[in-house]
Design a protein around this motif. Structure first.
Motif, PDB file in Angstrom:
ATOM      1  N   TYR A  42      -7.657  -7.573  -7.730  1.00  0.00           N
ATOM      2  CA  TYR A  42      -7.584  -6.340  -8.510  1.00  0.00           C
ATOM      3  C   TYR A  42      -6.234  -5.680  -8.292  1.00  0.00           C
ATOM      4  O   TYR A  42      -5.737  -5.604  -7.167  1.00  0.00           O
ATOM      5  CB  TYR A  42      -8.681  -5.365  -8.093  1.00  0.00           C
ATOM      6  CG  TYR A  42     -10.039  -5.663  -8.668  1.00  0.00           C
ATOM      7  CD1 TYR A  42     -10.464  -5.047  -9.842  1.00  0.00           C
ATOM      8  CD2 TYR A  42     -10.905  -6.556  -8.026  1.00  0.00           C
ATOM      9  CE1 TYR A  42     -11.718  -5.323 -10.372  1.00  0.00           C
ATOM     10  CE2 TYR A  42     -12.161  -6.827  -8.564  1.00  0.00           C
ATOM     11  CZ  TYR A  42     -12.560  -6.206  -9.733  1.00  0.00           C
ATOM     12  OH  TYR A  42     -13.791  -6.478 -10.266  1.00  0.00           O
ATOM     13  N   GLU A  43      -5.662  -5.179  -9.379  1.00  0.00           N
ATOM     14  CA  GLU A  43      -4.498  -4.303  -9.285  1.00  0.00           C
ATOM     15  C   GLU A  43      -5.019  -2.890  -9.026  1.00  0.00           C
ATOM     16  O   GLU A  43      -5.878  -2.400  -9.773  1.00  0.00           O
ATOM     17  CB  GLU A  43      -3.660  -4.362 -10.547  1.00  0.00           C
ATOM     18  CG  GLU A  43      -2.995  -5.717 -10.758  1.00  0.00           C
ATOM     19  CD  GLU A  43      -2.116  -5.741 -12.004  1.00  0.00           C
ATOM     20  OE1 GLU A  43      -2.104  -4.716 -12.733  1.00  0.00           O
ATOM     21  OE2 GLU A  43      -1.464  -6.766 -12.254  1.00  0.00           O
ATOM     22  N   VAL A  44      -4.516  -2.250  -8.001  1.00  0.00           N
ATOM     23  CA  VAL A  44      -5.044  -0.949  -7.610  1.00  0.00           C
ATOM     24  C   VAL A  44      -3.915   0.048  -7.374  1.00  0.00           C
ATOM     25  O   VAL A  44      -2.773  -0.321  -7.134  1.00  0.00           O
ATOM     26  CB  VAL A  44      -5.901  -1.057  -6.324  1.00  0.00           C
ATOM     27  CG1 VAL A  44      -7.078  -1.999  -6.537  1.00  0.00           C
ATOM     28  CG2 VAL A  44      -5.059  -1.495  -5.130  1.00  0.00           C
ATOM     29  N   LEU A  45      -4.295   1.306  -7.462  1.00  0.00           N
ATOM     30  CA  LEU A  45      -3.449   2.393  -6.982  1.00  0.00           C
ATOM     31  C   LEU A  45      -3.993   2.824  -5.638  1.00  0.00           C
ATOM     32  O   LEU A  45      -5.190   3.102  -5.501  1.00  0.00           O
ATOM     33  CB  LEU A  45      -3.483   3.558  -7.969  1.00  0.00           C
ATOM     34  CG  LEU A  45      -2.828   3.336  -9.326  1.00  0.00           C
ATOM     35  CD1 LEU A  45      -3.027   4.584 -10.218  1.00  0.00           C
ATOM     36  CD2 LEU A  45      -1.348   3.043  -9.172  1.00  0.00           C
ATOM     37  N   LEU A  69       0.825  -1.200   0.000  1.00  0.00           N
ATOM     38  CA  LEU A  69       0.000   0.000   0.000  1.00  0.00           C
ATOM     39  C   LEU A  69       0.861   1.252   0.000  1.00  0.00           C
ATOM     40  O   LEU A  69       0.565   2.231  -0.685  1.00  0.00           O
ATOM     41  CB  LEU A  69      -0.918  -0.008   1.226  1.00  0.00           C
ATOM     42  CG  LEU A  69      -2.024  -1.066   1.242  1.00  0.00           C
ATOM     43  CD1 LEU A  69      -2.687  -1.108   2.614  1.00  0.00           C
ATOM     44  CD2 LEU A  69      -3.067  -0.788   0.168  1.00  0.00           C
ATOM     45  N   ARG A  70       1.956   1.223   0.775  1.00  0.00           N
ATOM     46  CA  ARG A  70       2.827   2.394   0.852  1.00  0.00           C
ATOM     47  C   ARG A  70       3.516   2.663  -0.472  1.00  0.00           C
ATOM     48  O   ARG A  70       3.865   3.802  -0.788  1.00  0.00           O
ATOM     49  CB  ARG A  70       3.866   2.188   1.958  1.00  0.00           C
ATOM     50  CG  ARG A  70       3.262   2.020   3.356  1.00  0.00           C
ATOM     51  CD  ARG A  70       2.532   3.254   3.826  1.00  0.00           C
ATOM     52  NE  ARG A  70       1.870   3.051   5.118  1.00  0.00           N
ATOM     53  CZ  ARG A  70       1.129   3.956   5.725  1.00  0.00           C
ATOM     54  NH1 ARG A  70       0.961   5.147   5.168  1.00  0.00           N
ATOM     55  NH2 ARG A  70       0.545   3.689   6.883  1.00  0.00           N
ATOM     56  N   GLY A  71       3.704   1.593  -1.264  1.00  0.00           N
ATOM     57  CA  GLY A  71       4.298   1.761  -2.585  1.00  0.00           C
ATOM     58  C   GLY A  71       3.302   2.191  -3.635  1.00  0.00           C
ATOM     59  O   GLY A  71       3.647   2.313  -4.804  1.00  0.00           O
ATOM     60  N   ARG A  72       2.053   2.350  -3.205  1.00  0.00           N
ATOM     61  CA  ARG A  72       0.948   2.838  -4.021  1.00  0.00           C
ATOM     62  C   ARG A  72       0.385   1.789  -4.968  1.00  0.00           C
ATOM     63  O   ARG A  72      -0.816   1.711  -5.143  1.00  0.00           O
ATOM     64  CB  ARG A  72       1.330   4.089  -4.825  1.00  0.00           C
ATOM     65  CG  ARG A  72       1.587   5.312  -3.973  1.00  0.00           C
ATOM     66  CD  ARG A  72       1.327   6.563  -4.774  1.00  0.00           C
ATOM     67  NE  ARG A  72      -0.055   6.645  -5.225  1.00  0.00           N
ATOM     68  CZ  ARG A  72      -0.462   7.405  -6.250  1.00  0.00           C
ATOM     69  NH1 ARG A  72       0.415   8.130  -6.929  1.00  0.00           N
ATOM     70  NH2 ARG A  72      -1.731   7.441  -6.596  1.00  0.00           N
ATOM     71  N   GLN A  73       1.207   0.984  -5.612  1.00  0.00           N
ATOM     72  CA  GLN A  73       0.690  -0.016  -6.534  1.00  0.00           C
ATOM     73  C   GLN A  73       0.716  -1.385  -5.866  1.00  0.00           C
ATOM     74  O   GLN A  73       1.747  -1.808  -5.347  1.00  0.00           O
ATOM     75  CB  GLN A  73       1.514  -0.052  -7.821  1.00  0.00           C
ATOM     76  CG  GLN A  73       1.352   1.190  -8.682  1.00  0.00           C
ATOM     77  CD  GLN A  73       2.057   1.054 -10.016  1.00  0.00           C
ATOM     78  OE1 GLN A  73       3.192   0.583 -10.083  1.00  0.00           O
ATOM     79  NE2 GLN A  73       1.392   1.475 -11.077  1.00  0.00           N
ATOM     80  N   ASP A 100      -9.830   5.404   5.274  1.00  0.00           N
ATOM     81  CA  ASP A 100      -8.619   6.211   5.151  1.00  0.00           C
ATOM     82  C   ASP A 100      -7.841   5.903   3.879  1.00  0.00           C
ATOM     83  O   ASP A 100      -7.128   6.761   3.358  1.00  0.00           O
ATOM     84  CB  ASP A 100      -7.717   5.979   6.367  1.00  0.00           C
ATOM     85  CG  ASP A 100      -8.366   6.459   7.660  1.00  0.00           C
ATOM     86  OD1 ASP A 100      -9.151   7.420   7.591  1.00  0.00           O
ATOM     87  OD2 ASP A 100      -8.086   5.876   8.716  1.00  0.00           O
ATOM     88  N   TRP A 101      -7.959   4.660   3.414  1.00  0.00           N
ATOM     89  CA  TRP A 101      -7.279   4.270   2.183  1.00  0.00           C
ATOM     90  C   TRP A 101      -8.237   4.406   1.005  1.00  0.00           C
ATOM     91  O   TRP A 101      -9.381   3.971   1.066  1.00  0.00           O
ATOM     92  CB  TRP A 101      -6.777   2.830   2.255  1.00  0.00           C
ATOM     93  CG  TRP A 101      -5.542   2.683   3.081  1.00  0.00           C
ATOM     94  CD1 TRP A 101      -5.450   2.244   4.368  1.00  0.00           C
ATOM     95  CD2 TRP A 101      -4.207   2.981   2.666  1.00  0.00           C
ATOM     96  NE1 TRP A 101      -4.149   2.248   4.793  1.00  0.00           N
ATOM     97  CE2 TRP A 101      -3.349   2.693   3.763  1.00  0.00           C
ATOM     98  CE3 TRP A 101      -3.635   3.456   1.492  1.00  0.00           C
ATOM     99  CZ2 TRP A 101      -1.974   2.874   3.706  1.00  0.00           C
ATOM    100  CZ3 TRP A 101      -2.260   3.637   1.429  1.00  0.00           C
ATOM    101  CH2 TRP A 101      -1.441   3.339   2.526  1.00  0.00           C
ATOM    102  N   LEU A 102      -7.748   4.994  -0.060  1.00  0.00           N
ATOM    103  CA  LEU A 102      -8.533   5.138  -1.279  1.00  0.00           C
ATOM    104  C   LEU A 102      -7.891   4.292  -2.365  1.00  0.00           C
ATOM    105  O   LEU A 102      -6.712   4.479  -2.703  1.00  0.00           O
ATOM    106  CB  LEU A 102      -8.579   6.606  -1.715  1.00  0.00           C
ATOM    107  CG  LEU A 102      -9.487   6.943  -2.893  1.00  0.00           C
ATOM    108  CD1 LEU A 102     -10.952   6.692  -2.527  1.00  0.00           C
ATOM    109  CD2 LEU A 102      -9.294   8.401  -3.306  1.00  0.00           C
ATOM    110  N   LEU A 103      -8.654   3.327  -2.885  1.00  0.00           N
ATOM    111  CA  LEU A 103      -8.154   2.429  -3.913  1.00  0.00           C
ATOM    112  C   LEU A 103      -8.774   2.781  -5.261  1.00  0.00           C
ATOM    113  O   LEU A 103      -9.991   2.912  -5.381  1.00  0.00           O
ATOM    114  CB  LEU A 103      -8.497   0.974  -3.566  1.00  0.00           C
ATOM    115  CG  LEU A 103      -8.060   0.466  -2.192  1.00  0.00           C
ATOM    116  CD1 LEU A 103      -8.466  -0.987  -2.014  1.00  0.00           C
ATOM    117  CD2 LEU A 103      -6.552   0.650  -1.997  1.00  0.00           C
ATOM    118  N   GLN A 104      -7.925   2.926  -6.260  1.00  0.00           N
ATOM    119  CA  GLN A 104      -8.383   3.189  -7.621  1.00  0.00           C
ATOM    120  C   GLN A 104      -8.176   1.930  -8.447  1.00  0.00           C
ATOM    121  O   GLN A 104      -7.084   1.366  -8.485  1.00  0.00           O
ATOM    122  CB  GLN A 104      -7.606   4.350  -8.238  1.00  0.00           C
ATOM    123  CG  GLN A 104      -7.970   4.646  -9.684  1.00  0.00           C
ATOM    124  CD  GLN A 104      -7.104   5.748 -10.276  1.00  0.00           C
ATOM    125  OE1 GLN A 104      -6.642   6.654  -9.573  1.00  0.00           O
ATOM    126  NE2 GLN A 104      -6.871   5.670 -11.573  1.00  0.00           N
TER     127      GLN A 104
END
Length: 273
Positions: free
Chosen positions: A266-269, A202-206, A229-233
């Motif tokens: 799912y792959e997420v940002l 998560l900290r690496g964003r991807q 608190d976490w937003l997943l795209q």
């Protein structure tokens, strides 16, 4: 099924013609294929013939609502009619089920919806009120009892959901309300992300996350941010969409621009707000 000691890796047979492990994979999301619940359009050919005559989405919504009302006895009885005087058994409705999900995705309505995904797409849930870990367990017992409970699981409710899914896919193909691309960008707010990560960070964003077998997303990033608190795209295949704002004449779930999609990996940002 997969690893007998890890329910998160379990899969079942399905009715869409693509193996469940493939359907639940991030690879499928990157290269989606058309999905149809076997036999539904053929069994309700009259409905889809009527839909083909519709010139706009509003007309199609009306046709679908009327057909569902007649086919499953969902219409309200007129006061003073003979039918109104008859004792009425609770009749489960796809609309009531969706409303129940909106109130509590981990309630009895949510269990029935997750059970439908499990039955039709072969993807087993990983969470219902609690993590569905080693089987048997109290969490699994609760899920199994609620997904078969008569409060929502009657009146051919799975067949109602089959038609809802096929109507969703027909509308997406015919009027392209979410665009012509095979995937749509959606957002999900969450507070339980760490335990869902399969690869990356998560900290690496991807990262790749394992979501439940039915999951809520939002069309609006601002709305999704209200739920954690976490937003997943995520880029979600349109073939995985069961419900989206504007599909139904009802205002069900439209307050948060909510989208219901078949889950899996799912792959997420990821972004922390």
């Amino acid at each position: 099924m997969g690893d007998e000691h890890d329910p998160a890796g379990w899969y079942t047979t399905n009715l869409v013609g693509i193996p469940a492990p493939v359907l639940a994979s991030a690879g499928f999301n990157a290269h989606p294929q058309p999905l149809h619940v076997a036999g539904v359009r053929e069994s309700h050919a009259g409905l889809f013939a009527l839909l083909q005559r519709c010139t706009d989405a509003a007309e199609a919504r009306g046709v679908f609502a009327h057909y569902m009302s007649l086919a499953f006895g969902l219409q309200r009885r007129a006061a003073g009619s003979d039918d109104a005087a008859e004792p009425r058994r609770w009749r489960a409705s796809y609309l009531k089920l969706l409303q129940g999900w909106g109130l509590d995705a981990n309630g009895a309505a949510g269990a029935v919806l997750k059970g439908w995904v499990e039955s039709r797409f072969g993807i087993v849930p990983v969470f219902h009120r609690a993590v569905l870990a080693r089987f048997p367990s109290p969490a699994w017992t609760t899920y199994l009892e609620e997904k078969a409970g008569s409060r929502f699981h009657n009146n051919n409710i799975f067949q109602q959901l089959d038609l809802l899914y096929e109507f969703s896919q027909w509308m997406l193909a015919r009027f392209q309300p979410l665009g012509a691309e095979p995937r749509v960008t959606l957002w999900r707010g969450s507070t339980r992300c760490e335990e869902q990560v399969l690869a990356g960070s998560l900290r690496g964003r991807q990262c790749t996350v394992r979501l439940n077998n039915l999951v809520s997303f939002s069309l609006a990033r601002e709305q999704a941010g209200c739920f954690g608190d976490w937003l997943l795209q995520a880029e979600v295949p349109q073939v995985k969409l069961l419900l989206w704002p504007g599909l139904l004449a009802s205002a069900t779930l439209q307050g948060e621009s909510e989208v219901l999609a078949v889950g899996g990996c799912y792959e997420v940002l990821a972004r922390y707000d």
